[in-house]
Design a protein around this motif. Structure first.
Motif, PDB file in Angstrom:
ATOM      1  N   MET A 181      -0.657  31.665  91.281  1.00 13.89           N
ATOM      2  CA  MET A 181      -2.018  31.825  90.775  1.00 13.89           C
ATOM      3  C   MET A 181      -2.963  30.816  91.424  1.00 13.89           C
ATOM      4  N   ASN A 182      -4.244  31.078  91.307  1.00 12.52           N
ATOM      5  CA  ASN A 182      -5.224  30.083  91.706  1.00 12.52           C
ATOM      6  C   ASN A 182      -4.862  28.776  91.019  1.00 12.52           C
ATOM      7  N   PRO A 183      -4.773  27.653  91.756  1.00 12.85           N
ATOM      8  CA  PRO A 183      -4.260  26.413  91.152  1.00 12.85           C
ATOM      9  C   PRO A 183      -5.120  25.861  90.033  1.00 12.85           C
ATOM     10  N   PHE A 184      -6.433  26.052  90.083  1.00 12.93           N
ATOM     11  CA  PHE A 184      -7.268  25.569  88.992  1.00 12.93           C
ATOM     12  C   PHE A 184      -7.028  26.400  87.734  1.00 12.93           C
ATOM     13  N   TRP A 185      -6.947  27.709  87.893  1.00  7.03           N
ATOM     14  CA  TRP A 185      -6.666  28.593  86.767  1.00  7.03           C
ATOM     15  C   TRP A 185      -5.327  28.239  86.117  1.00  7.03           C
ATOM     16  N   GLU A 186      -4.287  28.089  86.949  1.00  7.92           N
ATOM     17  CA  GLU A 186      -2.951  27.822  86.426  1.00  7.92           C
ATOM     18  C   GLU A 186      -2.849  26.423  85.819  1.00  7.92           C
ATOM     19  N   GLY A 187      -3.593  25.477  86.362  1.00  5.06           N
ATOM     20  CA  GLY A 187      -3.519  24.126  85.851  1.00  5.06           C
ATOM     21  C   GLY A 187      -4.409  23.871  84.657  1.00  5.06           C
ATOM     22  N   TYR A 188      -5.565  24.562  84.598  1.00  8.46           N
ATOM     23  CA  TYR A 188      -6.570  24.212  83.588  1.00  8.46           C
ATOM     24  C   TYR A 188      -6.955  25.376  82.674  1.00  8.46           C
ATOM     25  N   TYR A 189      -6.166  26.467  82.749  1.00  3.43           N
ATOM     26  CA  TYR A 189      -6.416  27.534  81.790  1.00  3.43           C
ATOM     27  C   TYR A 189      -5.133  28.121  81.222  1.00  3.43           C
ATOM     28  N   ALA A 190      -4.385  28.920  81.992  1.00  7.34           N
ATOM     29  CA  ALA A 190      -3.255  29.635  81.399  1.00  7.34           C
ATOM     30  C   ALA A 190      -2.137  29.840  82.405  1.00  7.34           C
ATOM     31  N   ASN A 191      -0.916  29.962  81.884  1.00  2.89           N
ATOM     32  CA  ASN A 191       0.226  30.268  82.732  1.00  2.89           C
ATOM     33  C   ASN A 191       0.340  31.775  82.942  1.00  2.89           C
TER      34      ASN A 191
ATOM     35  N   GLU B 161     -13.181  21.650  67.453  1.00  2.00           N
ATOM     36  CA  GLU B 161     -14.580  21.390  67.121  1.00  2.00           C
ATOM     37  C   GLU B 161     -15.490  21.352  68.344  1.00  2.00           C
ATOM     38  N   THR B 162     -14.897  21.447  69.541  1.00  2.00           N
ATOM     39  CA  THR B 162     -15.667  21.259  70.775  1.00  2.00           C
ATOM     40  C   THR B 162     -15.470  22.423  71.735  1.00  2.00           C
ATOM     41  N   SER B 163     -16.338  22.522  72.699  1.00  2.00           N
ATOM     42  CA  SER B 163     -16.421  23.702  73.573  1.00  2.00           C
ATOM     43  C   SER B 163     -15.411  23.670  74.719  1.00  2.00           C
ATOM     44  N   PRO B 164     -14.562  24.685  74.823  1.00  2.00           N
ATOM     45  CA  PRO B 164     -13.677  24.795  75.983  1.00  2.00           C
ATOM     46  C   PRO B 164     -14.390  25.514  77.122  1.00  2.00           C
ATOM     47  N   PHE B 165     -13.756  25.550  78.286  1.00  2.00           N
ATOM     48  CA  PHE B 165     -14.266  26.408  79.356  1.00  2.00           C
ATOM     49  C   PHE B 165     -14.248  27.851  78.882  1.00  2.00           C
ATOM     50  N   LEU B 166     -15.229  28.630  79.296  1.00  2.00           N
ATOM     51  CA  LEU B 166     -15.292  30.053  78.948  1.00  2.00           C
ATOM     52  C   LEU B 166     -14.391  30.835  79.894  1.00  2.00           C
ATOM     53  N   PRO B 167     -13.363  31.513  79.384  1.00  2.00           N
ATOM     54  CA  PRO B 167     -12.469  32.282  80.259  1.00  2.00           C
ATOM     55  C   PRO B 167     -13.166  33.491  80.868  1.00  2.00           C
ATOM     56  N   ASN B 168     -12.701  33.891  82.037  1.00  2.00           N
ATOM     57  CA  ASN B 168     -13.185  35.080  82.742  1.00  2.00           C
ATOM     58  C   ASN B 168     -14.674  35.004  83.063  1.00  2.00           C
ATOM     59  N   ALA B 169     -15.117  33.788  83.353  1.00  2.00           N
ATOM     60  CA  ALA B 169     -16.520  33.565  83.707  1.00  2.00           C
ATOM     61  C   ALA B 169     -16.619  32.194  84.356  1.00  2.00           C
ATOM     62  N   GLY B 170     -17.795  31.847  84.841  1.00  2.00           N
ATOM     63  CA  GLY B 170     -18.047  30.503  85.322  1.00  2.00           C
ATOM     64  C   GLY B 170     -17.028  30.008  86.319  1.00  2.00           C
ATOM     65  N   VAL B 171     -16.294  28.955  85.950  1.00  2.00           N
ATOM     66  CA  VAL B 171     -15.292  28.387  86.852  1.00  2.00           C
ATOM     67  C   VAL B 171     -13.910  28.990  86.643  1.00  2.00           C
ATOM     68  N   LEU B 172     -13.728  29.733  85.565  1.00  2.00           N
ATOM     69  CA  LEU B 172     -12.455  30.405  85.287  1.00  2.00           C
ATOM     70  C   LEU B 172     -12.653  31.909  85.382  1.00  2.00           C
ATOM     71  N   LYS B 173     -12.701  32.410  86.609  1.00  2.00           N
ATOM     72  CA  LYS B 173     -13.005  33.828  86.812  1.00  2.00           C
ATOM     73  C   LYS B 173     -11.762  34.699  86.625  1.00  2.00           C
TER      74      LYS B 173
ATOM     75  N   ALA C 175      -7.075  34.732  87.524  1.00  2.00           N
ATOM     76  CA  ALA C 175      -5.908  34.072  88.109  1.00  2.00           C
ATOM     77  C   ALA C 175      -5.875  34.221  89.620  1.00  2.00           C
ATOM     78  N   THR C 176      -6.599  35.221  90.132  1.00  2.00           N
ATOM     79  CA  THR C 176      -6.574  35.501  91.571  1.00  2.00           C
ATOM     80  C   THR C 176      -7.868  35.099  92.277  1.00  2.00           C
ATOM     81  N   GLN C 177      -8.735  34.376  91.590  1.00  2.00           N
ATOM     82  CA  GLN C 177      -9.996  33.970  92.211  1.00  2.00           C
ATOM     83  C   GLN C 177      -9.747  33.074  93.413  1.00  2.00           C
ATOM     84  N   LYS C 178     -10.645  33.114  94.376  1.00  2.00           N
ATOM     85  CA  LYS C 178     -10.531  32.260  95.551  1.00  2.00           C
ATOM     86  C   LYS C 178     -10.715  30.793  95.152  1.00  2.00           C
ATOM     87  N   ALA C 179     -10.042  29.911  95.857  1.00  2.00           N
ATOM     88  CA  ALA C 179     -10.183  28.478  95.612  1.00  2.00           C
ATOM     89  C   ALA C 179     -11.353  27.944  96.426  1.00  2.00           C
ATOM     90  N   VAL C 180     -12.141  27.079  95.821  1.00  2.00           N
ATOM     91  CA  VAL C 180     -13.346  26.558  96.477  1.00  2.00           C
ATOM     92  C   VAL C 180     -13.009  25.332  97.325  1.00  2.00           C
TER      93      VAL C 180
END
Length: 499
Positions: A261-271, A333-345, A347-352
């Motif tokens: 998977m995209n390493p940011f997605w796999e590391g900072y969102y979901a397996n 109580e606090t805001s997580p990254f929004l999945p499937n948007a923004g920086v978490l598009k 699992a197959t998104q291109k790495a920047v």
């Protein structure tokens, strides 16, 4: 063997791996002390992919915390050394170890390509070496360079001066551009193994020019370098290829499988099973970054983060698990990254590797400083629009125009009292959680944003200035390390950090 000698160039490249351990996805096996042959297309994919993984994870994490973007929720004992500025010889060692491993890959590629008259591959290797050597200089200042990557010929290389390395990297990029531009028309270009540009050599030259501009502007606060910077920028302009406009993205064939998977997605969102990672649960925006969005009616917040109980809420860096208000800043109580948007598009998104907005803001800064001709305001607004587009803001161009049309300092160009500060600030916003390392570099260089808050729980109430040489380096090259003197993260600076 690389665990022992980080500067030994791998000269034996084995079977291409899609999965496996060690260096991971798109890896190759290598034994740097065993004679053999290098297959350039395999090494190219490996080096490019490993650079993408390092930029989007290790480097991005360190920078995102210290540049003011990230803080851990109080129910997670996360990023402890980062938030306390506890930078020892055991902190961030992957920056050194992994980057020199990657440099070995590209040195292997350069050597093999040079011996086979493969000019395109040789040029790409030199460009990527320049990018990765800048990373280690920006982290550690003086590092092994002229005697590094020499195989068993030199296993304890001397440390070169950071400024001297920067000067030579510019020459290496010039040489790489010349190799690419003068390659025989009949020579085969890289294909799918070039996971950045798919063999588009014009884009490689543009990327090299943009890396040169990044190197030059990193030295902007060194008064004695102004004339040199202007002359070098003039050379870039005279070369004629221009700067990257489409950004630089890695597309190695990510898929929704473990290790692929995209390493940011796999590391900072979901397996691969879809379960949220601990990093995702723990990582939250700072109060500071959310206030920047809220105070300027910035719609990027809405595609970056999810609301928590109906509001966007962040955490101060250093907020302790046991303090009296800890319950108010838990992950629930606090805001997580929004999945499937923004920086978490996906699992197959291109790495920047480099956003198009970064290129635009680099050019805007050069123009605003009077070092290059052009329209700084137009480039500034272009960078904002490109940021909106990358993050997926609805009707991005119109939304961006509404945003930068506000008469707010550091938002509207004409309303900004310090144009360079406005450019760096908007660049900082565009790099949020994408290229945190570059944001931290700019902060150290310019001290913008000027109100980036200190952690609530620091060892010393001072922002870190650099990393400390890793303990492994004291073990294998102690004499050279000791020549650098006593290194302190709070007082020892990179040569370009003069403020």
């Amino acid at each position: 063997m690389k665990k022992i000698y980080k500067y030994i160039t791998g000269v034996a490249i084995g079977t291409f791996l899609v999965t496996g351990c060690g260096k991971g996805f798109l890896d190759v096996n290598e034994n740097p002390n065993k004679p053999g042959s290098v297959t350039p297309n395999l090494v190219l994919s490996t080096g490019l992919n490993r650079t993408a993984a390092a930029v989007t994870t290790t480097l991005n994490q360190i920078g995102s915390i210290w540049a003011g973007y990230w803080a851990p929720a109080t129910d997670y004992l996360w990023y402890m050394d980062n938030k306390q500025y506890n930078v020892t010889s055991n902190f961030g060692t992957a920056v050194w170890e992994t980057t020199y491993d990657i440099l070995n890959d590209f040195q292997s590629l350069q050597n093999a390509a040079a011996s086979s008259n493969m000019h395109y591959y040789q040029g790409i290797a030199m460009i990527m070496k320049a990018m990765n050597f800048q990373i280690v200089v920006d982290a550690y200042n003086n590092v092994p360079y002229s005697e590094a990557l020499k195989g068993t010929e030199i296993i304890r290389p001397k440390y070169d001066d950071g400024q001297a390395i920067y000067d030579d990297l510019l020459k290496q990029l010039d040489a790489a551009i010349e190799l690419i531009k003068t390659a025989p028309a009949t020579e085969a270009k890289p294909g799918a193994e070039d996971i950045y540009f798919a063999g588009n050599m014009t884009n490689w030259v543009k990327f090299a020019n943009t890396l040169k501009l990044r190197l030059l502007l990193r030295q902007s606060e060194i008064g004695s370098k102004t004339g040199f910077i202007q002359a070098e920028i003039a050379k870039i302009v005279a070369e004629g290829s221009g700067f990257i406009t489409t950004g630089v993205f890695a597309s190695p064939g990510y898929s929704s499988s473990t290790g692929k998977m995209n390493p940011f997605w796999e590391g900072y969102y979901a397996n691969a099973a879809g379960s949220a990672t601990s990093n995702y649960k723990a990582t939250r925006p700072t109060v500071y970054i959310l206030n920047q969005y809220k105070n300027a009616n910035d719609p990027r917040m809405e595609v970056m983060y999810a609301k928590a109980k109906g509001i966007y809420k962040g955490v101060e860096l250093g907020r302790a698990t046991g303090d009296s208000q800890a319950a108010l800043y838990k992950s629930s109580e606090t805001s997580p990254f929004l999945p499937n948007a923004g920086v978490l598009k996906s699992a197959t998104q291109k790495a920047v590797i480099m956003l198009p907005s970064e290129s635009s803001f680099l050019q805007a800064e050069a123009v605003a400083r009077g070092w290059m001709t052009g329209d700084a305001k137009a480039l500034y607004q272009q960078g904002i629009k490109e940021s909106f587009e990358y993050l997926g803001v609805a009707n991005a161009a119109a939304a961006a125009a509404t945003y930068y049309g506000q008469a707010i300092n550091k938002v509207g160009y004409d309303a900004s009292t310090n144009k360079v500060e406005a450019i760096i600030y908007q660049k900082w916003l565009s790099l949020n959680s994408i290229s945190g390392w570059e944001a931290w570099n700019d902060f150290r260089r310019t001290k913008f944003p000027s109100d980036n808050p200190i952690s609530l729980d620091p060892i010393k109430p001072i922002h870190p200035k650099r990393l400390v040489y890793p303990s492994s380096e004291y073990g294998r090259n102690a004499e050279e390390v000791e020549k650098q003197g006593e290194i302190d993260t709070f007082t020892s600076k990179i040569f370009w950090d003069t403020k």
